[in-house]
Design a protein around this motif. Sequence first.
Motif, PDB file in Angstrom:
ATOM      1  N   ALA A  41      70.266 -33.028  24.187  1.00  0.00           N
ATOM      2  CA  ALA A  41      72.140 -32.585  24.814  1.00  0.00           C
ATOM      3  C   ALA A  41      72.809 -33.049  26.523  1.00  0.00           C
ATOM      4  O   ALA A  41      73.265 -32.848  27.002  1.00  0.00           O
ATOM      5  CB  ALA A  41      71.578 -31.087  24.968  1.00  0.00           C
ATOM      6  N   ARG A  42      70.963 -32.959  27.445  1.00  0.00           N
ATOM      7  CA  ARG A  42      71.594 -33.992  28.603  1.00  0.00           C
ATOM      8  C   ARG A  42      72.759 -35.150  28.145  1.00  0.00           C
ATOM      9  O   ARG A  42      72.843 -35.244  29.066  1.00  0.00           O
ATOM     10  CB  ARG A  42      69.820 -34.752  29.461  1.00  0.00           C
TER      11      ARG A  42
ATOM     12  N   LYS B 158      62.780 -40.790  29.377  1.00  0.00           N
ATOM     13  CA  LYS B 158      63.592 -40.150  30.209  1.00  0.00           C
ATOM     14  C   LYS B 158      65.131 -39.542  29.061  1.00  0.00           C
ATOM     15  O   LYS B 158      65.901 -38.563  29.836  1.00  0.00           O
ATOM     16  CB  LYS B 158      64.575 -40.868  31.272  1.00  0.00           C
TER      17      LYS B 158
ATOM     18  N   GLU C 208      74.954 -25.627  15.407  1.00  0.00           N
ATOM     19  CA  GLU C 208      74.790 -25.112  16.218  1.00  0.00           C
ATOM     20  C   GLU C 208      74.760 -26.007  17.582  1.00  0.00           C
ATOM     21  O   GLU C 208      74.642 -26.422  18.149  1.00  0.00           O
ATOM     22  CB  GLU C 208      73.105 -24.281  16.385  1.00  0.00           C
TER      23      GLU C 208
ATOM     24  N   PRO D 279      78.170 -29.072  19.132  1.00  0.00           N
ATOM     25  CA  PRO D 279      79.000 -28.668  20.504  1.00  0.00           C
ATOM     26  C   PRO D 279      77.944 -28.774  21.497  1.00  0.00           C
ATOM     27  O   PRO D 279      78.660 -29.748  23.004  1.00  0.00           O
ATOM     28  CB  PRO D 279      78.854 -26.993  21.073  1.00  0.00           C
ATOM     29  N   LEU D 280      76.440 -29.549  21.580  1.00  0.00           N
ATOM     30  CA  LEU D 280      75.755 -31.054  22.207  1.00  0.00           C
ATOM     31  C   LEU D 280      76.118 -32.105  21.463  1.00  0.00           C
ATOM     32  O   LEU D 280      75.286 -32.815  22.649  1.00  0.00           O
ATOM     33  CB  LEU D 280      74.721 -30.270  22.862  1.00  0.00           C
TER      34      LEU D 280
ATOM     35  N   ARG E 249      66.612 -31.050  22.880  1.00  0.00           N
ATOM     36  CA  ARG E 249      67.272 -30.109  24.654  1.00  0.00           C
ATOM     37  C   ARG E 249      67.130 -31.540  25.295  1.00  0.00           C
ATOM     38  O   ARG E 249      67.305 -31.760  26.705  1.00  0.00           O
ATOM     39  CB  ARG E 249      65.849 -29.612  25.872  1.00  0.00           C
ATOM     40  N   LEU E 250      65.802 -32.966  24.935  1.00  0.00           N
ATOM     41  CA  LEU E 250      66.369 -33.840  25.595  1.00  0.00           C
ATOM     42  C   LEU E 250      67.817 -34.285  25.186  1.00  0.00           C
ATOM     43  O   LEU E 250      67.905 -35.141  26.243  1.00  0.00           O
ATOM     44  CB  LEU E 250      65.742 -35.322  25.317  1.00  0.00           C
TER      45      LEU E 250
ATOM     46  N   PHE F  41      59.798 -37.685  27.798  1.00  0.00           N
ATOM     47  CA  PHE F  41      60.673 -37.303  29.169  1.00  0.00           C
ATOM     48  C   PHE F  41      60.455 -38.277  29.839  1.00  0.00           C
ATOM     49  O   PHE F  41      61.180 -38.861  30.840  1.00  0.00           O
ATOM     50  CB  PHE F  41      60.775 -35.432  29.565  1.00  0.00           C
TER      51      PHE F  41
ATOM     52  N   GLN G 151      63.366 -28.467  18.453  1.00  0.00           N
ATOM     53  CA  GLN G 151      63.323 -27.359  19.485  1.00  0.00           C
ATOM     54  C   GLN G 151      63.397 -28.192  20.911  1.00  0.00           C
ATOM     55  O   GLN G 151      64.622 -28.243  21.414  1.00  0.00           O
ATOM     56  CB  GLN G 151      62.633 -26.899  19.385  1.00  0.00           C
ATOM     57  N   TYR G 152      62.707 -28.910  20.636  1.00  0.00           N
ATOM     58  CA  TYR G 152      62.126 -29.869  22.258  1.00  0.00           C
ATOM     59  C   TYR G 152      63.392 -30.951  22.261  1.00  0.00           C
ATOM     60  O   TYR G 152      63.374 -32.000  22.890  1.00  0.00           O
ATOM     61  CB  TYR G 152      60.781 -30.979  22.047  1.00  0.00           C
TER      62      TYR G 152
END
Lengths: 251, 77
Positions: A134-135, A86, A176, A179-180, A131-132, A82, A127-128
């Motif tokens: 999904a942004r 980024k 799951e 949708p992202l 999340r990156l 990240f 998992q991690y």
Amino acid sequence: MESLFNLNGKIAFVTGAARGIGWQTALMLASNGAKVIINDLADSENLQTKIKDAKEQNIDLTTLFFDVSDYVQVKNAYSSIFKEFKRLDILVNNAGIMEDSMISTASEAHIEKTFKINTFGAIYNTQYASRLMARNNSGSIINISSIIGTKGNAGESVYSASKSALIGLTLSTAKELAPLGIRVNAIAPGFIDTDLVSHFSEEIRQKTISNIKLGRIGTPEDVAKAVLFFASDLSAYITGQVLGVDGGMII
Amino acid sequence: MNIEKLSSAFSNVLGLNGDKITDDLSYGSLGWDSVAHMKIIAAIEDSFDIMLETEDVIDMSSFKKAKEILTKYGIAF
């Protein structure tokens, strides 16, 4: 027309990429334009030489060494991805081990180690990474399962179970994370010429090949091409699938 | 202003007017479901340029709680 394989501007992360399928996948994604971060347990002289050679072919690879089976190390790895990049567009959960054992003699240590690396590692990374991803409301996760996970094989029940679990992970996360904007697919390689099967005797090797309809052992590149398909927009409408890359192997 | 940044992260994802984003806003209401939750987390991380711990992602059950959690990351309200 712009190539649909084009991964320009994409950031990809490949676990267990020091050799075999992971290494070829890293080369494949990078040569199609992605910025690729490769992971393995530890650095080695051999890996540095390969990275240097790749650089001479204009393939630039970044390294991130950590143990995928260690939750804290995974968390820290994604913090550093990240911070530096980024974003993340592609995750290839490739890190894995294969140790043969009959169910009657499978030790607790063997069972735990196999699941920690092959299964828990993929779950932690998913998992991690998700999340990156999904942004940006987009991403592709590719789990490297195995024909042993889809069809089973005597003497490999623990490995098989750990690789079947990746299919469950693929099917559920595909639903799951859709949708992202994140797609999740799995690849089930057959008999592929890597260090994982280098201990096979010539006799076993030939016997295995005789069960492959295309008449040859698979190469890491054969698998890497399928990864490229799932990583690219060619598969933009495909999620929750398990693709066999096995040359028509019967097991 | 940090409070406005946080508030717009919620209002953009949930499609709500800013005046609906109060301390009482909590998970399970006004469209804040599990999918929206991940989108809110992504929006917050983007706005404040941070990466939240998984425990904090789980704990973020209200707008008030979000402020508390972000304080741990050096963001003042």
